[in-house]
Design an enzyme around this catalytic site. Structure first.
Site, PDB file in Angstrom:
ATOM      1  N   SER A 125      10.872  24.394  26.495  1.00 52.89           N
ATOM      2  CA  SER A 125      10.739  25.112  25.230  1.00 52.89           C
ATOM      3  C   SER A 125       9.411  24.756  24.574  1.00 52.89           C
ATOM      4  O   SER A 125       8.901  23.643  24.739  1.00 52.89           O
ATOM      5  CB  SER A 125      11.890  24.670  24.315  1.00 52.89           C
ATOM      6  OG  SER A 125      11.626  25.021  22.983  1.00 52.89           O
ATOM      7  N   TYR A 151      17.455  17.831  20.312  1.00 52.97           N
ATOM      8  CA  TYR A 151      17.406  18.904  21.319  1.00 52.97           C
ATOM      9  C   TYR A 151      16.009  18.966  21.942  1.00 52.97           C
ATOM     10  O   TYR A 151      15.847  18.978  23.158  1.00 52.97           O
ATOM     11  CB  TYR A 151      17.773  20.251  20.674  1.00 52.97           C
ATOM     12  CG  TYR A 151      17.319  21.439  21.509  1.00 52.97           C
ATOM     13  CD1 TYR A 151      18.011  21.801  22.658  1.00 52.97           C
ATOM     14  CD2 TYR A 151      16.176  22.179  21.165  1.00 52.97           C
ATOM     15  CE1 TYR A 151      17.572  22.857  23.448  1.00 52.97           C
ATOM     16  CE2 TYR A 151      15.733  23.226  21.938  1.00 52.97           C
ATOM     17  CZ  TYR A 151      16.436  23.572  23.079  1.00 52.97           C
ATOM     18  OH  TYR A 151      15.992  24.617  23.859  1.00 52.97           O
ATOM     19  N   LYS A 155      14.313  18.106  25.937  1.00 52.63           N
ATOM     20  CA  LYS A 155      13.420  18.956  26.750  1.00 52.63           C
ATOM     21  C   LYS A 155      12.206  18.148  27.189  1.00 52.63           C
ATOM     22  O   LYS A 155      11.772  18.223  28.333  1.00 52.63           O
ATOM     23  CB  LYS A 155      12.972  20.181  25.956  1.00 52.63           C
ATOM     24  CG  LYS A 155      14.076  21.175  25.679  1.00 52.63           C
ATOM     25  CD  LYS A 155      14.555  21.823  26.946  1.00 52.63           C
ATOM     26  CE  LYS A 155      15.782  22.679  26.754  1.00 52.63           C
ATOM     27  NZ  LYS A 155      16.448  23.058  27.991  1.00 52.63           N
TER      28      LYS A 155
HETATM   29  P1  NAD Z   1      23.062  29.629  26.672  1.00 58.74           P
HETATM   30  O1  NAD Z   1      23.848  28.658  25.870  1.00 58.74           O
HETATM   31  O2  NAD Z   1      23.367  31.069  26.526  1.00 58.74           O
HETATM   32  O3  NAD Z   1      23.132  29.245  28.213  1.00 58.74           O
HETATM   33  C1  NAD Z   1      23.240  27.908  28.654  1.00 58.74           C
HETATM   34  C2  NAD Z   1      24.407  27.828  29.622  1.00 58.74           C
HETATM   35  O4  NAD Z   1      24.537  26.482  30.089  1.00 58.74           O
HETATM   36  C3  NAD Z   1      25.742  28.197  28.971  1.00 58.74           C
HETATM   37  O5  NAD Z   1      26.374  29.208  29.742  1.00 58.74           O
HETATM   38  C4  NAD Z   1      26.556  26.892  28.985  1.00 58.74           C
HETATM   39  O6  NAD Z   1      27.937  27.127  29.147  1.00 58.74           O
HETATM   40  C5  NAD Z   1      25.914  26.164  30.163  1.00 58.74           C
HETATM   41  N1  NAD Z   1      26.032  24.705  30.107  1.00 58.74           N
HETATM   42  C6  NAD Z   1      25.679  23.868  29.094  1.00 58.74           C
HETATM   43  N2  NAD Z   1      25.920  22.600  29.445  1.00 58.74           N
HETATM   44  C7  NAD Z   1      26.393  22.616  30.715  1.00 58.74           C
HETATM   45  C8  NAD Z   1      26.831  21.611  31.623  1.00 58.74           C
HETATM   46  N3  NAD Z   1      26.831  20.318  31.298  1.00 58.74           N
HETATM   47  N4  NAD Z   1      27.276  21.991  32.843  1.00 58.74           N
HETATM   48  C9  NAD Z   1      27.295  23.295  33.196  1.00 58.74           C
HETATM   49  N5  NAD Z   1      26.925  24.286  32.382  1.00 58.74           N
HETATM   50  C10 NAD Z   1      26.477  23.948  31.154  1.00 58.74           C
HETATM   51  O7  NAD Z   1      21.516  29.349  26.335  1.00 58.74           O
HETATM   52  P2  NAD Z   1      20.226  30.198  26.740  1.00 58.74           P
HETATM   53  O8  NAD Z   1      19.652  30.740  25.489  1.00 58.74           O
HETATM   54  O9  NAD Z   1      20.512  31.088  27.879  1.00 58.74           O
HETATM   55  O10 NAD Z   1      19.270  29.009  27.191  1.00 58.74           O
HETATM   56  C11 NAD Z   1      19.074  28.662  28.556  1.00 58.74           C
HETATM   57  C12 NAD Z   1      18.133  27.497  28.623  1.00 58.74           C
HETATM   58  O11 NAD Z   1      16.889  27.848  28.018  1.00 58.74           O
HETATM   59  C13 NAD Z   1      18.610  26.246  27.883  1.00 58.74           C
HETATM   60  O12 NAD Z   1      18.263  25.115  28.628  1.00 58.74           O
HETATM   61  C14 NAD Z   1      17.844  26.293  26.584  1.00 58.74           C
HETATM   62  O13 NAD Z   1      17.679  25.030  26.023  1.00 58.74           O
HETATM   63  C15 NAD Z   1      16.522  26.895  27.042  1.00 58.74           C
HETATM   64  N6  NAD Z   1      15.785  27.551  25.950  1.00 58.74           N
HETATM   65  C16 NAD Z   1      16.407  28.509  25.219  1.00 58.74           C
HETATM   66  C17 NAD Z   1      15.731  29.103  24.156  1.00 58.74           C
HETATM   67  C18 NAD Z   1      16.415  30.159  23.301  1.00 58.74           C
HETATM   68  O14 NAD Z   1      15.935  30.414  22.192  1.00 58.74           O
HETATM   69  N7  NAD Z   1      17.463  30.806  23.746  1.00 58.74           N
HETATM   70  C19 NAD Z   1      14.414  28.712  23.854  1.00 58.74           C
HETATM   71  C20 NAD Z   1      13.801  27.736  24.634  1.00 58.74           C
HETATM   72  C21 NAD Z   1      14.514  27.156  25.692  1.00 58.74           C
HETATM   73  C1  UD1 Z   2      14.061  26.824  16.725  1.00 58.19           C
HETATM   74  C2  UD1 Z   2      14.059  25.314  16.849  1.00 58.19           C
HETATM   75  C3  UD1 Z   2      13.373  24.925  18.158  1.00 58.19           C
HETATM   76  C4  UD1 Z   2      14.043  25.625  19.350  1.00 58.19           C
HETATM   77  C5  UD1 Z   2      14.035  27.134  19.109  1.00 58.19           C
HETATM   78  C6  UD1 Z   2      14.774  27.888  20.210  1.00 58.19           C
HETATM   79  C7  UD1 Z   2      14.125  24.336  14.610  1.00 58.19           C
HETATM   80  C8  UD1 Z   2      13.362  23.564  13.594  1.00 58.19           C
HETATM   81  N1  UD1 Z   2      13.419  24.698  15.701  1.00 58.19           N
HETATM   82  O1  UD1 Z   2      12.721  27.278  16.721  1.00 58.19           O
HETATM   83  O2  UD1 Z   2      13.472  23.511  18.330  1.00 58.19           O
HETATM   84  O3  UD1 Z   2      13.334  25.346  20.538  1.00 58.19           O
HETATM   85  O4  UD1 Z   2      14.687  27.412  17.854  1.00 58.19           O
HETATM   86  O5  UD1 Z   2      16.122  27.550  20.242  1.00 58.19           O
HETATM   87  O6  UD1 Z   2      15.311  24.591  14.457  1.00 58.19           O
HETATM   88  N2  UD1 Z   2      14.367  31.835  10.174  1.00 58.19           N
HETATM   89  C9  UD1 Z   2      14.754  32.315   8.940  1.00 58.19           C
HETATM   90  N3  UD1 Z   2      16.092  32.400   8.673  1.00 58.19           N
HETATM   91  C10 UD1 Z   2      17.055  32.022   9.578  1.00 58.19           C
HETATM   92  C11 UD1 Z   2      16.646  31.551  10.836  1.00 58.19           C
HETATM   93  C12 UD1 Z   2      15.292  31.451  11.100  1.00 58.19           C
HETATM   94  O7  UD1 Z   2      13.927  32.654   8.091  1.00 58.19           O
HETATM   95  O8  UD1 Z   2      18.260  32.113   9.254  1.00 58.19           O
HETATM   96  C13 UD1 Z   2      12.921  31.763  10.476  1.00 58.19           C
HETATM   97  C14 UD1 Z   2      12.423  30.362  10.794  1.00 58.19           C
HETATM   98  O9  UD1 Z   2      12.001  29.696   9.639  1.00 58.19           O
HETATM   99  C15 UD1 Z   2      11.267  30.672  11.755  1.00 58.19           C
HETATM  100  C16 UD1 Z   2      11.727  31.956  12.476  1.00 58.19           C
HETATM  101  O10 UD1 Z   2      12.718  32.547  11.641  1.00 58.19           O
HETATM  102  O11 UD1 Z   2      10.102  30.962  11.044  1.00 58.19           O
HETATM  103  C17 UD1 Z   2      12.331  31.705  13.843  1.00 58.19           C
HETATM  104  O12 UD1 Z   2      13.364  30.723  13.730  1.00 58.19           O
HETATM  105  P1  UD1 Z   2      14.285  30.299  14.972  1.00 58.19           P
HETATM  106  O13 UD1 Z   2      14.810  31.523  15.621  1.00 58.19           O
HETATM  107  O14 UD1 Z   2      15.265  29.287  14.502  1.00 58.19           O
HETATM  108  O15 UD1 Z   2      13.266  29.646  16.013  1.00 58.19           O
HETATM  109  P2  UD1 Z   2      12.206  28.455  15.835  1.00 58.19           P
HETATM  110  O16 UD1 Z   2      12.146  27.974  14.439  1.00 58.19           O
HETATM  111  O17 UD1 Z   2      10.936  28.904  16.452  1.00 58.19           O
END
Ligand code: NAD
Ligand code: UD1
Length: 332
Positions: A125, A151, A155
């Site tokens: 991330s 979290y 990562k």
């Molecule tokens: P998600 O929660 O939809 O998918 C993650 C999956 O992992 C889920 O289906 C959950 O059941 C499974 N899981 C969690 N712990 C587990 C375990 N111990 N054993 C087996 N399965 C397990 O999340 P996502 O948005 O699809 O994210 C996927 C990956 O990308 C994650 O590692 C997340 O941290 C990373 N990521 C997501 C975002 C985002 O904003 N969605 C941003 C940056 C990184």
């Molecule tokens: C957040 C996490 C980051 C994580 C990422 C993806 C924090 C401080 N950071 O990032 O660690 O990797 O999600 O899971 O939580 N916002 C609003 N109202 C809301 C929600 C968000 O105004 O109810 C704004 C936030 O201030 C930001 C933008 O929307 O400016 C995006 O927010 P968000 O989706 O939570 O992502 P990040 O802050 O980039």
């Protein structure tokens, strides 16, 4: 072509990536404990691409079951999406996050090592960049300083673990993909992100507000030094993100490769609200509240390394993401 184990494959990003992997001829096994997803997503994947992955309901923290999986199956590559991702909860329950995300990854790497699986692509991330003096983030920047939650720390720790693995084994190949802010869903509207809990992230909150499940969106600050005062992020359509994974497989080589997956373009919270309103044709209720602790004013990717080395760049826009979000919302 190759058989891939996709951990977290029933989740939001994993399920979208599986579609692109099938479209490129790979065979897929999915491992998930279904903590944050449902097995029925596999029916939807089958409906979209006509193929169904083999499913294993396994928790990465259950070493014995995981070891049996690797013993009985030969994988060419692991795509590692599984993890917990609720930033707020990670502050309340740090050990849960270290145990699941870091501990689960240790188990996975141990099994890969034991059975000679040397290739992994990891979902990292932009959060690993912590606090930086400039908004445009590139892969040469230092990571791990100023990360504001457990979290994000998990990562960073996993990235370091992968680098150490590569140092210890010259055949080890890892790609670290640093996602910016994934939004949208498959244009069919069949799969998407719809968390049961109160989400932390902007897009799932907007979706819940539009369905009346949350009264209004709280805009976390309108006094940032950004053009309209609200926070600016790099929103990437999840289908583009999924395609980035296919491009990454093709680039793999011994050692570590690190890529930002983002569009390179910043969009503010107010612009996101407007884009959603124009896709839905409805006003989105919101109020301005104070800043959220740990938030940075503006972050976006420098995506040039991925473009140069992977031949990948985003093709879809925030408007596309909003249109696809509407078709998903209408299907729920
Ligand atoms: P998600 O929660 O939809 O998918 C993650 C999956 O992992 C889920 O289906 C959950 O059941 C499974 N899981 C969690 N712990 C587990 C375990 N111990 N054993 C087996 N399965 C397990 O999340 P996502 O948005 O699809 O994210 C996927 C990956 O990308 C994650 O590692 C997340 O941290 C990373 N990521 C997501 C975002 C985002 O904003 N969605 C941003 C940056 C990184
Ligand atoms: C957040 C996490 C980051 C994580 C990422 C993806 C924090 C401080 N950071 O990032 O660690 O990797 O999600 O899971 O939580 N916002 C609003 N109202 C809301 C929600 C968000 O105004 O109810 C704004 C936030 O201030 C930001 C933008 O929307 O400016 C995006 O927010 P968000 O989706 O939570 O992502 P990040 O802050 O980039």
């Amino acid at each position: 072509m190759g058989r891939i184990l996709v951990t977290g494959g029933t989740g939001y990003i994993g399920s979208h990536t599986i579609i692109e992997l099938f479209n490129n001829g790979y065979e897929i096994d999915v491992l998930d404990n279904l903590f944050n997803s449902k097995e029925t997503v596999l029916d939807k994947i089958e409906k979209i691409v006509g193929k169904r992955p083999i499913f294993h309901k396994i928790d990465l923290c259950d070493y014995d079951k995981l070891e049996k999986l690797f013993k009985n199956n030969q994988y060419d590559l692991v795509m590692h999406f599984a993890g917990l991702k609720a930033v707020g909860e990670s502050v309340e329950k740090p050990l849960k996050y270290y145990e699941n995300n870091v501990g689960g990854t240790v188990n996975l790497l141990k099994c890969m090592q034991k059975y000679g699986v040397n290739k992994i692509i990891f979902s990292s991330s932009a959060t690993v960049y912590g606090e930086q003096p400039i908004a445009k983030l590139d892969e040469t920047m230092q990571t791990g300083v100023g990360i504001t939650n457990p979290y994000g720390e998990t990562k960073h720790v996993i990235e370091e673990m992968l680098k150490d693995m590569a140092d210890s084994n010259s055949e080890f190949e890892a790609v670290i993909l640093r996602y910016f802010n994934p939004v949208g869903n498959h244009p069919s509207g069949l799969i998407g992100e719809d968390p049961n809990d109160i989400p932390n992230n902007l897009m799932p909150i907007i979706m819940k507000v539009s369905r009346g499940e949350i009264k209004e969106l709280s805009v976390y600050g309108d006094d940032y030094p950004t053009p309209d005062g609200s926070g600016v992020r790099d929103y990437i359509h999840v289908v583009d993100l999924a395609k980035g994974h296919v491009a990454a497989i093709k680039a793999m080589e011994p050692g570590i490769l690190i890529y930002n997956l983002g569009s390179g373009k910043g969009t503010s919270v107010f612009e996101m609200i407007k884009a959603f309103e124009s896709a839905s044709g409805k006003k989105l209720p919101y109020k301005i509240t104070g800043r959220r602790a740990g938030d940075l004013p503006e972050i976006y990717a420098d995506p040039r390394k991925a473009e140069k080395e992977l031949g990948w760049k985003t093709e879809l826009t925030v408007e596309d993401a909003m249109r696809d979000t509407m078709s998903y919302l209408n299907s729920l």
